[in-house]
Design an enzyme around this catalytic site. Sequence first.
Site, PDB file in Angstrom:
ATOM      1  N   GLY A 169       0.807  -1.216   0.000  1.00 28.08           N
ATOM      2  CA  GLY A 169       0.000   0.000   0.000  1.00 28.08           C
ATOM      3  C   GLY A 169       0.842   1.267   0.000  1.00 28.08           C
ATOM      4  N   THR A 170       1.901   1.279   0.771  1.00 26.76           N
ATOM      5  CA  THR A 170       2.737   2.474   0.853  1.00 26.76           C
ATOM      6  C   THR A 170       3.341   2.794  -0.512  1.00 26.76           C
ATOM      7  OG1 THR A 170       3.223   2.029   3.171  1.00 26.76           O
ATOM      8  CG2 THR A 170       4.751   3.485   1.995  1.00 26.76           C
ATOM      9  N   ASN A 217      -8.531   3.853   7.862  1.00 29.25           N
ATOM     10  CA  ASN A 217      -8.012   2.776   8.707  1.00 29.25           C
ATOM     11  C   ASN A 217      -8.256   2.996  10.194  1.00 29.25           C
ATOM     12  OD1 ASN A 217      -6.151   4.809   7.647  1.00 29.25           O
ATOM     13  ND2 ASN A 217      -4.672   3.996   9.095  1.00 29.25           N
ATOM     14  N   GLN A 273      -7.857  -0.519   2.933  1.00 30.58           N
ATOM     15  CA  GLN A 273      -8.766  -1.037   3.960  1.00 30.58           C
ATOM     16  C   GLN A 273     -10.060  -1.600   3.377  1.00 30.58           C
ATOM     17  OE1 GLN A 273      -8.477  -1.360   7.356  1.00 30.58           O
ATOM     18  NE2 GLN A 273      -6.375  -0.613   7.325  1.00 30.58           N
ATOM     19  N   SER A 281      -3.182  -3.499  -0.822  1.00 27.16           N
ATOM     20  CA  SER A 281      -2.099  -4.249  -0.204  1.00 27.16           C
ATOM     21  C   SER A 281      -2.611  -5.616   0.221  1.00 27.16           C
ATOM     22  CB  SER A 281      -1.607  -3.478   1.023  1.00 27.16           C
ATOM     23  OG  SER A 281      -0.589  -4.188   1.667  1.00 27.16           O
ATOM     24  N   HIS A 341      -1.566  -7.821   2.539  1.00 27.86           N
ATOM     25  CA  HIS A 341      -1.550  -8.301   3.933  1.00 27.86           C
ATOM     26  C   HIS A 341      -2.725  -7.825   4.762  1.00 27.86           C
ATOM     27  CE1 HIS A 341      -0.018  -4.850   6.445  1.00 27.86           C
ATOM     28  NE2 HIS A 341       0.397  -4.403   5.273  1.00 27.86           N
ATOM     29  N   THR A 383      12.726  -7.616 -10.448  1.00 26.80           N
ATOM     30  CA  THR A 383      12.294  -8.998 -10.609  1.00 26.80           C
ATOM     31  C   THR A 383      11.031  -9.230  -9.786  1.00 26.80           C
ATOM     32  OG1 THR A 383      14.555  -9.713 -10.963  1.00 26.80           O
ATOM     33  CG2 THR A 383      12.981 -11.410 -10.280  1.00 26.80           C
ATOM     34  N   CYS A 438       3.647   6.730  20.350  1.00 24.77           N
ATOM     35  CA  CYS A 438       4.554   7.297  21.321  1.00 24.77           C
ATOM     36  C   CYS A 438       5.879   7.616  20.622  1.00 24.77           C
ATOM     37  CB  CYS A 438       4.783   6.311  22.451  1.00 24.77           C
ATOM     38  SG  CYS A 438       5.723   7.007  23.800  1.00 24.77           S
TER      39      CYS A 438
HETATM   40  C1  LIG Z   1      -1.934  -0.398   5.851  1.00 26.20           C
HETATM   41  C2  LIG Z   1      -2.320   0.775   5.038  1.00 26.20           C
HETATM   42  C3  LIG Z   1      -1.436   1.311   4.095  1.00 26.20           C
HETATM   43  C4  LIG Z   1      -0.028   0.814   3.924  1.00 26.20           C
HETATM   44  O1  LIG Z   1       0.009  -0.448   3.307  1.00 26.20           O
HETATM   45  P1  LIG Z   1       1.345  -1.339   3.451  1.00 26.20           P
HETATM   46  O2  LIG Z   1       1.140  -2.446   2.506  1.00 26.20           O
HETATM   47  O3  LIG Z   1       1.369  -1.793   4.885  1.00 26.20           O
HETATM   48  O4  LIG Z   1       2.494  -0.475   3.098  1.00 26.20           O
HETATM   49  C5  LIG Z   1      -1.866   2.375   3.321  1.00 26.20           C
HETATM   50  N1  LIG Z   1      -3.105   2.876   3.464  1.00 26.20           N
HETATM   51  C6  LIG Z   1      -3.977   2.396   4.358  1.00 26.20           C
HETATM   52  C7  LIG Z   1      -5.343   2.986   4.451  1.00 26.20           C
HETATM   53  C8  LIG Z   1      -3.617   1.332   5.184  1.00 26.20           C
HETATM   54  O5  LIG Z   1      -4.483   0.863   6.077  1.00 26.20           O
END
Ligand SMILES: *Cc1c(COP(=O)(O)O)cnc(C)c1O
Length: 388
Positions: free
Chosen positions: A72-73, A152, A181, A201, A203, A239, A327
Amino acid sequence: MMPMVYLDHSATTPLDPEVLQAMMPYLTEEFGNASSVYSLGQRARQAIDQARDEVAAFYGVEAREVIFTSGGTEGDNFALRGIAYRNADRGRHVITSTIEHDAVLRTVDALERDGFEVTRLRVDRLGLVDPDDLRRALRPDTILVSIMHANNEIGTIEPIADLVAVTREHSDAYFHTDAVQSTGKIGTRVDELGVDLLSMSAHKLHGPKGVGCLVVRSGVRLEPFILGGGHERNRRAGTENVAGIAGLAKAVSIAQRDMEKNVAQLTSLRDRLLEGVLDRIPAAEITGHPAKRLPHHASFLFQAVEGESLLLQLDMEGIAASSGSACTSGSLEPSHVILALGYPRERALGSLRLSVGKDNTQADVELVLERLPDMVARLRAMAPISAA
Ligand SMILES: *Cc1c(COP(=O)(O)O)cnc(C)c1O
């Protein structure tokens, strides 16, 4: 290890065993490089092609409109920088919201330092972006609007189709949405949302970490920013993560197959959490929209409690949850999302997010509802922070 109640599915999810099974060949004997000409490599290529077809079908787009990323990032960075730098000749104005993920917010900060102008739309108390605010912010030099599909931290679902309609009516700007999300939880077909770009993403939906995709509709002018070989049609070099991509496609297919059943289960667990917490804990309130919210997402503010302390108490009971605050160097920083809803700093520190998953049971939820009231009461008695 103590039995754990995992209620942090918005942070990440356990890998589905079916997904692991789909990945295994590419972590073992099918180790070929998809660019190689011999059959070992070509089998890897076929796996990627098939995965791309499945992901494209899920989002209602063409296979060539799917670019695999590291998550996602990267998808958010790629969309924002890729559009900004490739379209700077048409304008340098970008619109986003104040409640985006840091992957978007830090990227627009960087664009701003590089001479782009950024408008950050405010949200209402429930976390909604108002299409009228977007209409007023659009300018002839706006090249990109990036508004997340669902948040999120507070679970609010944004009216993406309406926001896209306003954008189309008043400008030629591209529209990107962060659907990390929402994917697998609510409808995310790109042809229905009408967006030009969408990032996701694996995961967050029981797939592996470190893989995702960016959907880019054909005709969109996008500058690649990872340069190298000709992978992903010259748009993202490197790759391919074959096992990850196979896992991503499997995760998406399972989400699609089981969506109805899972959403019914998640919604019922979530609703029990929302009701139960409000019933049992005084001076508690729900953050985010009561109805337009992700089916697995419950989030709260507790007066005169620090969310971080609550997380530690929950952890001692084997319950994993999250609070938006972080924190940093010994001082608690409230979440930018809760602040954006208009809560004062002291109040914003008392946030808790419980996000359920398909493996959670009624018993998990009852355990939390049984333990949480005492924890909150104890924290309020021990270290009262002002109830601003
Ligand atoms: C988790 C999340 C991301 C980042 O995704 P990653 O695969 O962990 O880098 C981006 N946007 C939202 C809304 C997320 O919840």
